[in-house]
Design a protein around this motif. Structure first.
Motif, PDB file in Angstrom:
ATOM      1  N   PHE A 193      65.354  17.075 -78.899  1.00 11.90           N
ATOM      2  CA  PHE A 193      64.454  15.860 -79.071  1.00 11.90           C
ATOM      3  C   PHE A 193      64.956  14.895 -79.758  1.00 11.90           C
ATOM      4  O   PHE A 193      64.817  15.057 -81.098  1.00 11.90           O
ATOM      5  CB  PHE A 193      63.231  16.467 -79.452  1.00 11.90           C
ATOM      6  N   TRP A 202      63.370  13.423 -82.819  1.00  9.96           N
ATOM      7  CA  TRP A 202      62.361  13.053 -84.080  1.00  9.96           C
ATOM      8  C   TRP A 202      62.560  11.406 -84.575  1.00  9.96           C
ATOM      9  O   TRP A 202      61.556  11.021 -85.131  1.00  9.96           O
ATOM     10  CB  TRP A 202      62.600  14.087 -84.596  1.00  9.96           C
ATOM     11  N   GLU A 250      56.051  18.054 -79.345  1.00 11.37           N
ATOM     12  CA  GLU A 250      57.569  17.664 -78.127  1.00 11.37           C
ATOM     13  C   GLU A 250      56.628  17.907 -76.785  1.00 11.37           C
ATOM     14  O   GLU A 250      57.637  18.009 -75.795  1.00 11.37           O
ATOM     15  CB  GLU A 250      58.633  19.234 -79.102  1.00 11.37           C
ATOM     16  N   ARG A 290      58.142  15.640 -73.451  1.00 13.02           N
ATOM     17  CA  ARG A 290      58.607  16.567 -73.054  1.00 13.02           C
ATOM     18  C   ARG A 290      58.026  15.730 -71.435  1.00 13.02           C
ATOM     19  O   ARG A 290      58.473  16.008 -70.293  1.00 13.02           O
ATOM     20  CB  ARG A 290      58.944  18.075 -72.928  1.00 13.02           C
TER      21      ARG A 290
END
Ligand SMILES: [Zn+2]
Length: 401
Positions: free
Chosen positions: A12, A14, A360, A364
């Motif tokens: 991910f 970030w 997250e 997604r």
């Protein structure tokens, strides 16, 4: 662009800056200490009731995003930690709206009289009324919110809204072995069984409308809760902007604009953004509205996206509310929405790893539904959040940054 790009196997991003558009870390005050270590770049934290307005201010005093930190937020390289983590929101949630009385005529009703009017059906059980807090004047609430908004110039208004499904917790404890968590901020359900009483919808509307007017006067964005009242919520918001509708351009004007905009992809939207980011210009409606954990039907969505609506409406989605059981409505809404009107949120009651994980997950999910790569999605959602909070449409300036 391939949908598998957004799958769990991809790390991910970030570092590109992910933002939580709606959450409640003050429900668990000790979780404050976890915020600075979170992966989420900044949290939009809601107040809801008497017990948490001061807490939101305390969190903001320690961790609010300061003005000199905004350029770092606007840059994808802004991952340095020298900049604050919180945007505070002050407001009164519909679940607690019965605790407020409308003191238009400067008349203070008795506790019993007030609750018999504000609660539906009108309670006959005096013990139940006695268990409720002494009601507080609306003017007092608005005065307090105004003071906080003045003290925190980047604060927004929330959580406010309408809820037709909610029932007020009663006196008895639910029979489910509830154990009081000393870390939890008081004033919530706290294991109580729900009563049969609801807050009268007209009462909810008046409390909501007063807070919308204040947000408009001070030109702050709002975070709005709407459950089982999507039509009524639209009507209430619409009432605040009646007479301020954006004029729909004539066919000829649209044609002319289309040719001018041929180089610009979203020309018509740009003009709308330009007008409504006109700060300092008091109006009866908020400049930007987030419908949080949006669960309404596609029809309502279309109403909000009509070109005549003078506020910019964002729709935020959470793993907890929108993708807990049946998610078809949320999928349809995300599919139908323009890219620049979507936000992501955790809606969680405690800061920390779980909040990061929920954010997250929902990012997604949104990326998967929209067919965005994770990088594209995180960037787009970051721009949307900055637009929602600060009223700046950066996409217009730098084409997506
Ligand atoms: Zn909430």
């Amino acid at each position: 662009m391939a949908p598998q790009e957004a799958s769990k196997t991809q790390p991910f991003p970030w570092h590109l800056g992910a933002f939580d558009a709606h959450c409640h870390p003050t429900d668990t005050a000790p979780s404050l200490d976890k915020i600075a270590g979170m992966k989420t770049r900044a949290l939009t934290i809601m107040a809801t009731r008497g017990q948490d307005q001061r807490l939101v201010a305390d969190f903001a005093d320690k961790l609010a995003v300061t003005d000199d930190a905004i350029p770092a937020l606007e840059s994808t390289r802004g991952s340095e930690k020298s900049r604050g983590y919180i945007i505070p929101a002050f407001g009164w949630h519909p679940w607690f709206s019965h605790q407020i009385f409308v003191d238009e005529q400067h008349r203070t009703p008795s506790k019993v009289d007030h609750y018999r009017l504000a609660i539906s059906p009108s309670p006959v059980n005096d013990d139940f009324i006695a268990s409720l807090p002494d009601p507080r004047p609306l003017s007092d609430l608005l005065g307090q919110t105004r003071t906080y908004l003045e003290r925190y110039p980047r604060a927004i208004v929330g959580e406010i809204g309408l809820d037709r499904a909610f029932r007020i917790p009663g006196i008895e404890m639910a029979d489910n072995g509830y154990e009081k968590d000393p870390a939890l901020t008081p004033g919530g359900r706290e294991g109580r069984r729900l009563s049969t009483y609801r807050v009268d919808m007209r009462h909810q509307q008046r409390i909501l409308k007063a807070q919308l007017n204040l947000a408009g006067e001070m030109q702050r964005a709002v975070s709005v809760h709407g459950v089982a009242a999507h039509g009524l919520l639209f009507e209430t918001l619409e009432e605040t902007w009646r007479g301020h509708e954006r004029r729909t351009p004539s066919k000829r004007e649209r044609k002319r604009r289309a040719s001018v905009d041929a180089t610009h992809q979203k020309g018509e939207n740009f003009e709308a953004f330009e007008q409504s980011s006109d700060l300092g210009d008091a109006k009866p409606f908020p400049p930007r509205i987030c419908l949080h954990s949006y669960s309404g039907p596609a029809d309502t969505l279309r109403q909000y996206l009509q070109p005549s609506v003078p506020a910019i409406i964002f729709f935020s989605f959470s793993r907890l509310v929108n993708f807990s059981s049946t998610s078809t409505k949320a999928v349809a809404a995300i599919q139908a929405l323009p890219d620049d009107r979507i936000l992501a949120e955790s809606d969680l009651h405690a800061a920390g790893d779980k909040m990061d994980d929920l954010l997250e997950d929902i990012v997604r999910k949104i990326c998967q539904i929209k067919g965005w790569t994770l990088e594209e999605g995180v960037k787009q959602l970051r721009l949307n959040w900055l637009h929602y909070i600060f009223g700046k449409n950066l996409e217009k300036k730098d084409g997506g940054g």
